[in-house]
Design a protein around this motif. Sequence first.
Motif, PDB file in Angstrom:
ATOM      1  N   ASP A 100      38.772  18.367   0.684  1.00 44.81           N
ATOM      2  CA  ASP A 100      39.460  19.338   1.538  1.00 44.81           C
ATOM      3  C   ASP A 100      40.373  18.561   2.476  1.00 44.81           C
ATOM      4  O   ASP A 100      40.028  18.267   3.618  1.00 44.81           O
ATOM      5  CB  ASP A 100      38.425  20.151   2.327  1.00 44.81           C
ATOM      6  CG  ASP A 100      39.058  21.285   3.117  1.00 44.81           C
ATOM      7  OD1 ASP A 100      40.311  21.334   3.198  1.00 44.81           O
ATOM      8  OD2 ASP A 100      38.300  22.122   3.663  1.00 44.81           O
ATOM      9  N   THR A 101      41.557  18.231   1.988  1.00 45.87           N
ATOM     10  CA  THR A 101      42.402  17.294   2.716  1.00 45.87           C
ATOM     11  C   THR A 101      42.950  17.850   4.026  1.00 45.87           C
ATOM     12  O   THR A 101      43.120  17.110   4.987  1.00 45.87           O
ATOM     13  CB  THR A 101      43.568  16.848   1.815  1.00 45.87           C
ATOM     14  OG1 THR A 101      44.205  17.997   1.262  1.00 45.87           O
ATOM     15  CG2 THR A 101      43.070  15.962   0.691  1.00 45.87           C
ATOM     16  N   ALA A 102      43.236  19.141   4.068  1.00 45.50           N
ATOM     17  CA  ALA A 102      43.754  19.715   5.311  1.00 45.50           C
ATOM     18  C   ALA A 102      42.707  19.599   6.414  1.00 45.50           C
ATOM     19  O   ALA A 102      42.996  19.165   7.536  1.00 45.50           O
ATOM     20  CB  ALA A 102      44.155  21.173   5.088  1.00 45.50           C
ATOM     21  N   ALA A 103      41.482  19.990   6.091  1.00 45.30           N
ATOM     22  CA  ALA A 103      40.402  19.890   7.071  1.00 45.30           C
ATOM     23  C   ALA A 103      40.123  18.437   7.423  1.00 45.30           C
ATOM     24  O   ALA A 103      39.828  18.106   8.576  1.00 45.30           O
ATOM     25  CB  ALA A 103      39.137  20.560   6.518  1.00 45.30           C
ATOM     26  N   LEU A 104      40.224  17.554   6.430  1.00 47.06           N
ATOM     27  CA  LEU A 104      39.969  16.140   6.672  1.00 47.06           C
ATOM     28  C   LEU A 104      40.994  15.559   7.639  1.00 47.06           C
ATOM     29  O   LEU A 104      40.660  14.754   8.516  1.00 47.06           O
ATOM     30  CB  LEU A 104      39.993  15.371   5.350  1.00 47.06           C
ATOM     31  CG  LEU A 104      39.615  13.888   5.414  1.00 47.06           C
ATOM     32  CD1 LEU A 104      38.173  13.726   5.870  1.00 47.06           C
ATOM     33  CD2 LEU A 104      39.806  13.227   4.061  1.00 47.06           C
ATOM     34  N   LYS A 105      42.238  15.978   7.520  1.00 48.48           N
ATOM     35  CA  LYS A 105      43.290  15.493   8.418  1.00 48.48           C
ATOM     36  C   LYS A 105      43.026  15.939   9.852  1.00 48.48           C
ATOM     37  O   LYS A 105      43.097  15.152  10.796  1.00 48.48           O
ATOM     38  CB  LYS A 105      44.647  16.002   7.932  1.00 48.48           C
ATOM     39  CG  LYS A 105      45.798  15.718   8.883  1.00 48.48           C
ATOM     40  CD  LYS A 105      46.005  14.225   9.134  1.00 48.48           C
ATOM     41  CE  LYS A 105      47.218  13.975  10.006  1.00 48.48           C
ATOM     42  NZ  LYS A 105      47.332  12.554  10.391  1.00 48.48           N
ATOM     43  N   LEU A 106      42.681  17.219  10.031  1.00 47.40           N
ATOM     44  CA  LEU A 106      42.386  17.728  11.368  1.00 47.40           C
ATOM     45  C   LEU A 106      41.193  17.008  11.971  1.00 47.40           C
ATOM     46  O   LEU A 106      41.180  16.638  13.143  1.00 47.40           O
ATOM     47  CB  LEU A 106      42.125  19.238  11.311  1.00 47.40           C
ATOM     48  CG  LEU A 106      43.333  20.117  10.970  1.00 47.40           C
ATOM     49  CD1 LEU A 106      42.893  21.565  10.797  1.00 47.40           C
ATOM     50  CD2 LEU A 106      44.392  20.005  12.066  1.00 47.40           C
ATOM     51  N   TRP A 107      40.181  16.810  11.124  1.00 43.50           N
ATOM     52  CA  TRP A 107      38.981  16.110  11.585  1.00 43.50           C
ATOM     53  C   TRP A 107      39.308  14.680  12.003  1.00 43.50           C
ATOM     54  O   TRP A 107      38.863  14.204  13.050  1.00 43.50           O
ATOM     55  CB  TRP A 107      37.947  16.100  10.454  1.00 43.50           C
ATOM     56  CG  TRP A 107      36.729  15.288  10.769  1.00 43.50           C
ATOM     57  CD1 TRP A 107      35.619  15.707  11.429  1.00 43.50           C
ATOM     58  CD2 TRP A 107      36.513  13.913  10.438  1.00 43.50           C
ATOM     59  NE1 TRP A 107      34.707  14.677  11.527  1.00 43.50           N
ATOM     60  CE2 TRP A 107      35.226  13.575  10.934  1.00 43.50           C
ATOM     61  CE3 TRP A 107      37.261  12.956   9.776  1.00 43.50           C
ATOM     62  CZ2 TRP A 107      34.694  12.295  10.776  1.00 43.50           C
ATOM     63  CZ3 TRP A 107      36.727  11.686   9.621  1.00 43.50           C
ATOM     64  CH2 TRP A 107      35.467  11.363  10.121  1.00 43.50           C
ATOM     65  N   SER A 108      40.098  13.980  11.190  1.00 39.51           N
ATOM     66  CA  SER A 108      40.451  12.595  11.479  1.00 39.51           C
ATOM     67  C   SER A 108      41.210  12.478  12.797  1.00 39.51           C
ATOM     68  O   SER A 108      40.948  11.593  13.612  1.00 39.51           O
ATOM     69  CB  SER A 108      41.289  12.018  10.334  1.00 39.51           C
ATOM     70  OG  SER A 108      41.746  10.728  10.646  1.00 39.51           O
ATOM     71  N   ASP A 109      42.161  13.374  13.009  1.00 40.03           N
ATOM     72  CA  ASP A 109      42.949  13.339  14.245  1.00 40.03           C
ATOM     73  C   ASP A 109      42.060  13.598  15.464  1.00 40.03           C
ATOM     74  O   ASP A 109      42.214  12.959  16.509  1.00 40.03           O
ATOM     75  CB  ASP A 109      44.064  14.382  14.186  1.00 40.03           C
ATOM     76  CG  ASP A 109      45.161  14.005  13.199  1.00 40.03           C
ATOM     77  OD1 ASP A 109      45.209  12.830  12.793  1.00 40.03           O
ATOM     78  OD2 ASP A 109      45.949  14.894  12.825  1.00 40.03           O
ATOM     79  N   ARG A 110      41.134  14.543  15.311  1.00 36.65           N
ATOM     80  CA  ARG A 110      40.253  14.862  16.440  1.00 36.65           C
ATOM     81  C   ARG A 110      39.339  13.685  16.771  1.00 36.65           C
ATOM     82  O   ARG A 110      39.187  13.310  17.932  1.00 36.65           O
ATOM     83  CB  ARG A 110      39.418  16.110  16.106  1.00 36.65           C
ATOM     84  CG  ARG A 110      38.360  16.431  17.154  1.00 36.65           C
ATOM     85  CD  ARG A 110      37.744  17.797  16.929  1.00 36.65           C
ATOM     86  NE  ARG A 110      36.582  18.019  17.761  1.00 36.65           N
ATOM     87  CZ  ARG A 110      36.611  18.225  19.067  1.00 36.65           C
ATOM     88  NH1 ARG A 110      37.765  18.228  19.710  1.00 36.65           N
ATOM     89  NH2 ARG A 110      35.496  18.436  19.748  1.00 36.65           N
ATOM     90  N   VAL A 111      38.746  13.072  15.747  1.00 35.39           N
ATOM     91  CA  VAL A 111      37.858  11.934  15.975  1.00 35.39           C
ATOM     92  C   VAL A 111      38.636  10.768  16.571  1.00 35.39           C
ATOM     93  O   VAL A 111      38.168  10.091  17.498  1.00 35.39           O
ATOM     94  CB  VAL A 111      37.166  11.525  14.657  1.00 35.39           C
ATOM     95  CG1 VAL A 111      36.470  10.182  14.809  1.00 35.39           C
ATOM     96  CG2 VAL A 111      36.164  12.590  14.240  1.00 35.39           C
ATOM     97  N   ALA A 112      39.863  10.520  16.062  1.00 34.26           N
ATOM     98  CA  ALA A 112      40.675   9.421  16.585  1.00 34.26           C
ATOM     99  C   ALA A 112      40.999   9.638  18.058  1.00 34.26           C
ATOM    100  O   ALA A 112      40.968   8.696  18.863  1.00 34.26           O
ATOM    101  CB  ALA A 112      41.959   9.291  15.768  1.00 34.26           C
ATOM    102  N   ALA A 113      41.311  10.878  18.425  1.00 39.25           N
ATOM    103  CA  ALA A 113      41.636  11.169  19.821  1.00 39.25           C
ATOM    104  C   ALA A 113      40.424  10.951  20.725  1.00 39.25           C
ATOM    105  O   ALA A 113      40.539  10.388  21.821  1.00 39.25           O
ATOM    106  CB  ALA A 113      42.137  12.608  19.948  1.00 39.25           C
TER     107      ALA A 113
END
Length: 673
Positions: free
Chosen positions: A279-292
Amino acid sequence: MSLADLRAAIDAELAATPEFYDFKVLRSERDGVLWRVTLEPGYVYAEGQRPGQASAQALLDDSLDGASAWWGSPARGGASVLAVVPEDDQLVLQNASGPPPGPDFLIRLYPTRFLNAVAEAWWDTAWAERAWACLPDLAAPQAVAGGPTLTGAPFRWLRPAQRAALSLVDHGSAFLWGPPGTGKTTTLGVLLAEYLDTRPAARVLLLSTTNQAVDLATIAVDKALEKGRREHCRGAVRRLGARFHAAAYAGREHLIPGDDGGVITRLARAEAARPSPRDTAALKLWSDRVAALRDELRAASLAVLQQCRLASMTTTRAAFTLKTLRQLAPDGEPPFDLVVFDEASQVSLAHALVLMPLGRACLFAGDPLQLSPVQRSPDRLARRWLGRSAFAEKPVRGPSVVLLDEQSRMAAPISDLVSDLFYDGALRVATDALASPAWTAARRRAFAGIDADTPVSVQRMKRDGAWSATERGPVRRESADAIADAVATALESGEWSPDEVIVLTPFRAQRALIRQRLRARGVPESVKVSTVHRAQGSEAPVVLFDPADGTQPFLQTEEARRLVNVALSRAQAKVVVYLSAGDATNPLLAPIVQRLRLAGDTREAVPLLDLARDAGFPANAVGRRVVAGRLVGEADAVSPDGQQLWVVNERSGARVAIDVAFWRARAVDPAAR
């Protein structure tokens, strides 16, 4: 042996470690702001090497997360690897500057080259000479002027060897040898808690090989401080680095530099909600949130290091931040009183030495009979300095070496198997564990047709495994199906949960096949299927071990011996090994079969000396249970020239060569040697 040799070893290892890998693309698909790139299985080019060479077979796994990606055709571009989906041969790319290449084009990945930081330190001549001067102390540790003796008084439950380990801080170099299940990390926690309490001015650098291991060690120290009622020391412990497991620090937020405990809670929740790589869209949102969230917690600065008394981080981070660590003592003195290397058997000697001048004393904790440092180059010097750890230099015995000899993980028969195969019988079940009815009951459970009183089981396979070009490695479908059936049966019974089972195999191709078979049987993905290399540090009630193809040359090496040790010793209640006739010829796997076969042999053991007096010796011994000194086992063969008799040691399962002439001479003259 010289500094020049060590530098040459690093050069050889750097030369053997490709700076990049080129994979052939099968297809590329846009998925929201991300790209999913599917690679052609097994088609890998390593820098400076032809396709197909063993060192070029860099199969995909999560070690490539964060790698840089680049492509030159049909249009130049780049991205970073957000995630890897090994089963699908896929990369998930983020921040792409343009569309990734399509079919038959190449995509290049640049993994992080951690050895560069170590190399840079060894080319700093002044520092390198200080590091080189630490080498003699490993083999002949000197006593150090210390503070009060560590007694472990608040921790009455310490076992004798654990209590003895507290004295290791009195040596310039010391070794805490912790076989599986012996409580090495707990012992370290108690030792460091008491060290901080009894030496109020002392400073400690705690290092380990992975972020998970750093988390475990850091929390062990905090727990020991808490249980030992040393609250005044807890605020001086800091876990540096942003790649920690946030959930592990719930209630221990003081260990993470920064004042906002709420960030840790939010990070823990975010990490727990990681979506599927598919689920790449969700993975991108998750990655950005964790990085922040992680950006809010990045505080591995000189100021934090100056304020804390115990700093913990990975050995890799320590190498990359060596200059910062050195600044803690501008006068050139060691900035720490004690440097602790946890999981030290996986840290190369070159890496350990270059960090040793940071401390007045160094403590190495680990198990040299488990996995060793990763080393690629066939160069002799590279093996000497990069393929061996500081444990290779330790004294054979003495006050600077403590072996933890009681374990409370494995059921007694599993413990005996591991002890006899790998530790010369020195490892045993802890007395307190044997005295606990709950501990015993937890290790007596039936599993998929294997009764509760059979902790060690060999499942016979009709077919040997073999190399598969399609799967890019050794595979065996029969054992993969058998494992899927066993796990599914156990879970369907309702008596087992997915997190109580670990499936281990040495080869990534077999790992992928087992995962496929488990999915086909409807087994939850939460059942852990792993290569043995990634399993050190884990444990579970049941371990299913599938060597896939025991005839592979790799599985007959010294490193494979360590790998088998790791695989067997993860189990608490049951270890199930899947072996074919071909596997049983492997000198590392055959002892398991032989030991089980000879277990409980009630035949009288005939003294070999009595048999040697007979003219029919050594043929008269074959097939009989014999005793020769401390060796008891079954004589199973005579060499073609009649000069050697082979005896299977019933304790270890190993075949031992007996010198026929020696025993004949003793039969004539008992004083003969």
